[in-house]
Scaffold this active site. Structure first.
Site, PDB file in Angstrom:
ATOM      1  N   LEU A 357       0.820  -1.215   0.000  1.00 13.84           N
ATOM      2  CA  LEU A 357       0.000   0.000   0.000  1.00 13.84           C
ATOM      3  C   LEU A 357       0.851   1.260   0.000  1.00 13.84           C
ATOM      4  CD1 LEU A 357      -2.712  -1.016   2.631  1.00 13.84           C
ATOM      5  CD2 LEU A 357      -2.906  -1.048   0.149  1.00 13.84           C
ATOM      6  N   GLY A 358       2.029   1.173   0.572  1.00 11.58           N
ATOM      7  CA  GLY A 358       2.879   2.347   0.629  1.00 11.58           C
ATOM      8  C   GLY A 358       4.077   2.103   1.513  1.00 11.58           C
ATOM      9  N   GLN A 359       4.975   3.081   1.534  1.00 13.48           N
ATOM     10  CA  GLN A 359       6.186   2.944   2.329  1.00 13.48           C
ATOM     11  C   GLN A 359       6.516   4.271   2.972  1.00 13.48           C
ATOM     12  OE1 GLN A 359       9.352   0.967   0.336  1.00 13.48           O
ATOM     13  NE2 GLN A 359      10.786   1.131   2.036  1.00 13.48           N
ATOM     14  N   GLY A 360       6.929   4.203   4.252  1.00 14.97           N
ATOM     15  CA  GLY A 360       7.284   5.400   4.982  1.00 14.97           C
ATOM     16  C   GLY A 360       8.637   5.262   5.624  1.00 14.97           C
ATOM     17  N   GLY A 361       8.939   6.179   6.528  1.00  6.34           N
ATOM     18  CA  GLY A 361      10.244   6.208   7.146  1.00  6.34           C
ATOM     19  C   GLY A 361      10.520   5.023   8.040  1.00  6.34           C
ATOM     20  N   THR A 364       7.076  -0.605   5.722  1.00  6.23           N
ATOM     21  CA  THR A 364       6.181  -0.757   4.585  1.00  6.23           C
ATOM     22  C   THR A 364       4.847  -1.315   5.059  1.00  6.23           C
ATOM     23  OG1 THR A 364       8.109  -1.252   3.208  1.00  6.23           O
ATOM     24  CG2 THR A 364       5.956  -1.779   2.292  1.00  6.23           C
ATOM     25  N   ASP A 476       2.786  14.518  16.482  1.00  8.14           N
ATOM     26  CA  ASP A 476       3.204  14.449  15.078  1.00  8.14           C
ATOM     27  C   ASP A 476       2.005  14.564  14.141  1.00  8.14           C
ATOM     28  OD1 ASP A 476       5.001  14.343  13.005  1.00  8.14           O
ATOM     29  OD2 ASP A 476       5.055  12.160  12.922  1.00  8.14           O
TER      30      ASP A 476
END
Length: 657
Positions: A357-361, A364, A476
């Site tokens: 679905l997506g990747q962040g810091g 995944t 955040d």
């Protein structure tokens, strides 16, 4: 959620008798003056009503919406009593809407309760020219009363005592919010009275009000019922924020978990006798024999109880395994779901790229499907990503205790072998930033939808700051951490850096600054001072981004808040409004710009609380204060040189692009 088989049998046996007495069970109240037949209020209401029935079942039994421009803006909501069946709820809402259109043709306000006569499901529909969401609404009231009176030979004094006790129990239970359900304020009770075999009572509040407001609303309903129609064999009172009813038959769909047997009147004391029992042969058993018998029976009962617990545990374990996990208790006694790694590998097809679905810091996120067909979002943390053991435990611990429609729901976790995984509810649409900052998708976000998203985010933060049992500062807040479900309802996500406060503590300091530059309040960024006002600042920046359709970091050298402030001082706040919104109510948008500027003021004490923000959003008459200068409008170098432990896009992934 359907009724239990026992309840259905009970209901079926009494339904014919009930329908002989009642042909129509509904209550409607029209109020608030009349609207002009040439105004757009009527068409707006008609358009809003046209989708209300399907929207309410699509949102778990409660849905609110608004349409049009002031003064012809229409606000409406619908609620189905918990335990409803999908088609029955739709039919009930459609029937009630028809009653409003026929009986309240040109009236501005209406509150209507009704029942589907075949399915016997209860529903509540309200319409008005002002938003009632989040506010305790007691007017207009509506009522229904049984045509039959309690027989005069009944002992009314005893009946009233038992009835009052039952009403108090039901009210207290209903006001204890069950945050795992959209229809959180609810209680149904069955009691066996001295002179009546069964008495049934149901109370429910709309989920947008507080627990205390729920108590107040239901208390008013009970009081008015007793004042106006006491003596009838059943009836109900309804207000826009709640409804109450009781009768001598079970309501369809209601689960009567609380079953009370009213004790019989005490018998007069008998003459004292020596403790003994006589068996069939006439042999008297003394006190020692009685004790032996009691001990034997106690042991038998304990063995049966232990056996029941083991069987129940096995069933629960089987259920959890079927759904992908098993219960686990942390050091605080908080239960959460530990997922089996094999289950998650199967659900995500070995974390295949097709399910990504997506990747962040920090890792995944993959879409997964459990054996029972339930869709989940699986966040697989990257080794050495920066979200360490502390942040992982923090997020798991916090989210298992927080349940709100505007917060992402954590289903469980997995920490087998070298894998660290979090499992969330699957949120159908992508994160808010992927809509706001995309030229094509942004056009889909009408002002009404953006307003609802802003209001939903505010409600999620209010729950974190004031309404939950815990006091949480998110730390955040940014648009990539706001997820959108299938109905475009916002959900606040990413609690890896959230801070837990004692309820009586309002401010703290930390040496570890965590967050995203541009959204952090100056007192937090420069001095490590944390409070609810830190989140308010981040909310203000997001609000201005939603209105403008521009990223905060696009305004190099000053930031969006400072840019908006300059336009405000110049008397040209409309300059920052997204061109897609230029045909929408200008004054209403400028009012939200004003609220956004209040939230980003440099002086934290001057920033509003989220409860004040909710009040301003829901009122067209309350005067919103004027803002002062925002932070960083003249201190950008300090802002740019600050050292930050960044926590970049983590939850952007929980979306389906």
């Amino acid at each position: 959620m359907g009724a239990s088989p026992t309840l259905m049998i009970m209901f079926t046996s009494s339904l014919l008798l009930v329908l002989q007495k009642l042909e129509v069970v509904n209550a409607i109240e029209c109020a608030g003056g009349y609207f002009n037949g040439n105004s757009s209020y009527g068409p707006n209401r008609q358009n809003l009503f046209s989708t209300l029935a399907k929207k309410v079942v699509g949102n778990g039994g409660f849905y609110n919406a608004s349409l049009g421009k002031s003064p012809d803006r229409v606000h409406a909501f619908a609620l189905c009593a918990r335990g409803y069946e999908r088609q029955a709820c739709i039919s009930c809402v459609e029937s009630v809407i028809q009653d409003i259109l026929e009986q309240c043709q040109n009236r501005i306000d209406s509150v209507t309760w009704g029942e589907d006569k075949e399915k016997m499901v209860s529903c509540l529909v309200s319409s008005s020219n002002h938003s009632t969401l989040g506010n305790l609404e007691l007017t207009p009231p509506a009522r229904y009363e049984s045509p039959n009176s309690i027989e005069p030979w009944k002992n009314m004094t005893l009946f009233e005592q038992e009835w009052n006790a039952m009403a108090n129990r039901t009210l207290e239970a209903a006001a204890e919010a069950e945050t795992s359900s959209v229809l959180q304020y609810y209680s149904a009770e069955k009691a066996e009275f001295t002179e009546f075999p069964n008495v049934y009572m149901l109370m429910q509040c709309t989920p947008d009000i507080t627990s205390q407001d729920c108590k107040t609303c239901l208390g008013e309903c009970v009081t008015l019922f007793k004042e106006q129609v006491w003596g009838k064999q059943g009836g109900a009172f309804f207000r826009p924020s709640c409804f109450f009813r009781w009768d001598l038959y079970a309501f369809h769909g209601a689960t009567f978990d609380n079953i009370t047997r009213v004790p019989a009147p005490p018998r007069p004391p008998a003459q004292e006798k020596k403790s003994s029992i006589t068996d069939e042969k006439g042999i008297r058993i003394g006190e020692s024999g009685i004790i032996a018998i009691v001990v034997v029976f106690t042991v038998i009962i304990l063995l049966v109880f232990v056996g029941f617990i083991k069987v129940h545990a096995r069933r629960r374990k089987s259920h959890n395994i079927f759904n992908g996990g098993a219960e686990y208790s942390d050091s605080d006694g908080q239960y959460m779901l530990r997922f089996d790694l094999g289950m998650l590998l199967t659900a995500t097809n070995e974390f295949s790229p097709e399910n990504k679905l997506g990747q962040g810091g920090f890792g995944t996120v993959y879409k997964g499907t459990l054996f029972n067909g339930k869709e989940i979002a699986v966040k697989r943390l990257t080794k050495g990503s920066g979200q360490g053991d502390i942040e992982f435990k923090n997020e798991v611990s916090l989210l298992t205790r927080l349940q709100h429609r505007n917060l992402v729901k954590l289903l469980g976790f997995c920490n087998e072998e070298d894998e660290v995984i979090l499992v969330y509810e699957f949120v159908r649409n992508s994160s808010l930033d992927s809509f706001i900052f995309d030229d094509e998708k942004r056009s889909l976000l009408t002002w009404e939808l953006r307003y609802r998203i802003i209001e939903g985010i505010a409600r999620g933060l209010l729950y974190l700051h004031e309404d939950s049992q815990l006091k949480i500062i998110h730390r955040d807040l940014k648009l990539s951490n706001i997820l959108l479900d299938a109905e475009m309802n916002p959900k606040v996500a990413d609690f890896g850096t959230a801070r837990l406060f004692d309820t009586d503590v309002t401010r703290a300091e930390t040496k570890r600054i965590a967050g995203t530059r541009g959204y952090m309040a100056p007192e937090y960024l420069n001095h490590g001072q944390i409070s609810a006002k830190s989140d308010v600042y981040g909310f203000g920046v997001m609000l201005l981004e939603i209105i403008s359709g521009e990223r905060n970091k696009r305004f190099e050298g000053e930031g969006l808040a400072a840019f908006a402030w300059k336009r405000w001082v110049e008397g040209k706040p409309e300059i920052i409004i997204d061109p897609f919104l230029m045909e929408h109510p200008r004054n209403e948008i400028i009012k939200l710009i004003q609220i956004g500027l209040l939230c980003v003021q440099e002086n934290a004490t001057k920033r509003p609380t989220m409860s004040s923000v909710i009040t301003w959003l829901g009122s067209e008459t309350i005067i919103v204060p004027l803002p002062n200068a925002p932070a960083f409008s003249g201190s950008l170098p300090q802002f740019e040189s600050a050292t930050i432990a960044m926590n970049e896009d983590v939850f952007t992934e929980l979306s389906c692009r």
